[in-house]
Design an enzyme around this catalytic site. Sequence first.
Site, short mmCIF file in Angstrom:
data_model
loop_
_atom_site.label_atom_id
_atom_site.label_comp_id
_atom_site.label_asym_id
_atom_site.label_seq_id
_atom_site.Cartn_x
_atom_site.Cartn_y
_atom_site.Cartn_z
N TRP A 150 -3.71 -1.83 -1.35
CA TRP A 150 -3.75 -3.00 -2.21
C TRP A 150 -4.02 -4.16 -1.27
O TRP A 150 -3.20 -4.49 -0.43
CB TRP A 150 -2.42 -3.18 -2.94
CG TRP A 150 -2.42 -4.33 -3.90
CD1 TRP A 150 -3.02 -4.38 -5.13
CD2 TRP A 150 -1.77 -5.59 -3.73
NE1 TRP A 150 -2.79 -5.60 -5.71
CE2 TRP A 150 -2.04 -6.36 -4.89
CE3 TRP A 150 -1.00 -6.16 -2.71
CZ2 TRP A 150 -1.55 -7.66 -5.06
CZ3 TRP A 150 -0.52 -7.45 -2.88
CH2 TRP A 150 -0.79 -8.19 -4.04
N HIS A 156 3.56 -31.04 -26.79
CA HIS A 156 3.70 -31.93 -25.63
C HIS A 156 2.56 -31.77 -24.63
O HIS A 156 2.71 -32.13 -23.46
CB HIS A 156 5.05 -31.69 -24.94
CG HIS A 156 6.21 -32.06 -25.82
ND1 HIS A 156 6.51 -33.36 -26.17
CD2 HIS A 156 7.13 -31.28 -26.46
CE1 HIS A 156 7.56 -33.37 -26.97
NE2 HIS A 156 7.95 -32.12 -27.16
N CYS A 171 0.86 -1.17 0.00
CA CYS A 171 0.00 0.00 0.00
C CYS A 171 0.90 1.23 0.00
O CYS A 171 2.12 1.11 0.08
CB CYS A 171 -0.83 0.03 1.27
SG CYS A 171 -1.67 -1.53 1.59
N GLY A 193 2.51 -3.33 4.57
CA GLY A 193 3.30 -4.52 4.88
C GLY A 193 2.38 -5.67 5.18
O GLY A 193 1.18 -5.62 4.89
N LYS A 220 1.22 -1.04 -9.07
CA LYS A 220 2.47 -0.81 -9.80
C LYS A 220 3.68 -1.34 -9.04
O LYS A 220 4.63 -1.84 -9.63
CB LYS A 220 2.62 0.69 -10.08
CG LYS A 220 3.81 1.06 -10.94
CD LYS A 220 3.63 0.62 -12.37
CE LYS A 220 4.77 1.02 -13.28
NZ LYS A 220 4.75 0.23 -14.53
N GLU A 277 -2.79 -9.26 -18.28
CA GLU A 277 -2.79 -8.18 -17.29
C GLU A 277 -3.81 -7.08 -17.64
O GLU A 277 -4.51 -6.59 -16.76
CB GLU A 277 -1.37 -7.60 -17.28
CG GLU A 277 -1.05 -6.65 -16.19
CD GLU A 277 0.42 -6.23 -16.23
OE1 GLU A 277 1.09 -6.39 -17.26
OE2 GLU A 277 0.90 -5.73 -15.20
#
Length: 590
Positions: free
Chosen positions: A73, A485, A2, A98, A585, A469
């Site tokens: 985030w 394969h 974050c 964290g 990011k 993405e």
Amino acid sequence: MCGIIGYLGKKNAAEEVYCGLERLEYRGYDSAGAAIIAADGKICAVKKQGRVENLKPYLRDIAGAIGIGHTRWATHGKPCDKNAHPHLCGGLALVHNGIIENYAALKAELVADGEEFLSETDSEVIVRLLKRNFKGDLLAALARTVERLKGSYAVMVICEGIDAIAVAKNRSSVILGYGNGEYFCASDEPALAGKCADICVPDDGDFAYITADGIEIYNKTLQRVIREKRPNTAAAQSLDLGGYPHYMLKELHEAPATIKNTAGAFAAVEDKLKAALCGVDRIIILGCGTAYHAGLVGRRYFEQFARVPAECENAGEFRYKNPVVTNKTAVFAISQSGETADTVEAARLALALGAEVVAVTNSLNSALTRIASVTVPVAAGSEICVAATKSYIGQIAALYLSALAFADCDRDGALKRGLAEMSALCGKTLGQVNTYSLANMCALSHGVYFLGRDIDYAVALEGSLKLKEVSYIHSEGYPAGELKHGTLALIDGDTVAVALIFDGGLAEKSCNAVEQVLSRGGRAAVITNVDSVKKRFAGRAQVIGLCACDKFLSPVLSAVAVQKLAYETAAILGRDPDKPRNLAKSVTVE
Ligand code: AGP
């Protein structure tokens, strides 16, 4: 992972915190929040799911000169208002970046003791422990609290009745900023660009106590310490879209300048790099995501030019495999942000094992550059779009030049000139390459398989990552020879195979894979600069023809094509390529 920001001064803290959050939003945009000590001494907090701009109407009327903010985030608990920071408890407000690894045990202990939690986050345990430890001395309480934490944290706390911000850090970044009668703390330097004259980076385990009298820094035993201050040279990111609809497209068009500027910047570090690599007999390249893919290309340069063993590994895996590293090993750690936790920690481990650590990065004052003995700059400028474009191409250029320097094989400068010419060729490709029809095909597909051999395979992996993405379409990258394969079983009329063919010598082999797809009713495209391949598939597959170039520099051109393809597919599907869902990011947690 974050972004966090704190302000203490004479200005309106809500405005300063909001400005910092806008700059930090690239670190996460699941939710945002702020807490300000208002004029009556009470904490006034706002937290909202979604983008930072959602806070604006609520912050407008909050007066106060001390505040903290957070852009999230999500790691623990879904993105929603109640999981947004700041977390509040007993007159305290806390923001955290964290991961608290022992939060479940701490939470169970607190719940058993009657504590009621309001969120699903790991962070809330910190503020609840803090409340229990607080006996009037905020810093002492914070120190007692973090003693119980395992994991990574950058924490900022404010408290009703105390005109201060207390900060603690361990393995998550915090920058302290010294302005004129005002002080800042933030997750990174760009958040403080233009805000303060000097900055300071505290050590892991340090605390900071910010008041109107200044910033005091303490070590983990709460002894006062002095950490070096330096001028704040961070430049604010230009948010100008320059007429482009998205940053992704704008930044893709900045790739030619990135190649040129990276080559220019390399001259200043070349001798230092050569000296650092003297006696090295093995190269390990580390990175995550796109940076890892650039490393896969770079590995070939070291093998080709220097004929030394060169490996490229995912940085997150390297850390946990008891790696074989000697003092004759050079570890190139690649990271656009220079703050990716997996890459930074892998570089730290390599250093501890005796390796020569070289950073390849856009961010010259980052955690990564503080570990490395040499930094090879990627002169891409700021990259705002979450999906990396120009930085990938710049990383390839930086690795190419590093390999040439290490091998000392370009005495007449011909290979360097070859790279310089790629800047113009890259610009020409951007102007000419037409991926729109293929993008339409991809947008309607159930899966897109990027194929290539050798260096084309490395770019195939990046093409696949880029597409998934920004478009959210399932995609994989495969060595062209590997398709048969197993993955060939997935090929049908709803899938697309995109083959990258840039090496005349391997063209025939790669073409076989395209034939296998076509003969099973799959749809195929070739992105190629090999004339015979263009002719062979005309009318049978989509052919995206690019111009001839050196095989080892072809990733510059193929990257442009796959990045543009991903962008156009996202645009057709109405996705926001600049802020894809679930991503950020800079990934500063493990
Ligand atoms: C790239 O498009 C991605 N957003 C991601 O893979 C990124 O490259 C990765 O997280 C590494 O970031 P870094 O270069 O800042 O270390």
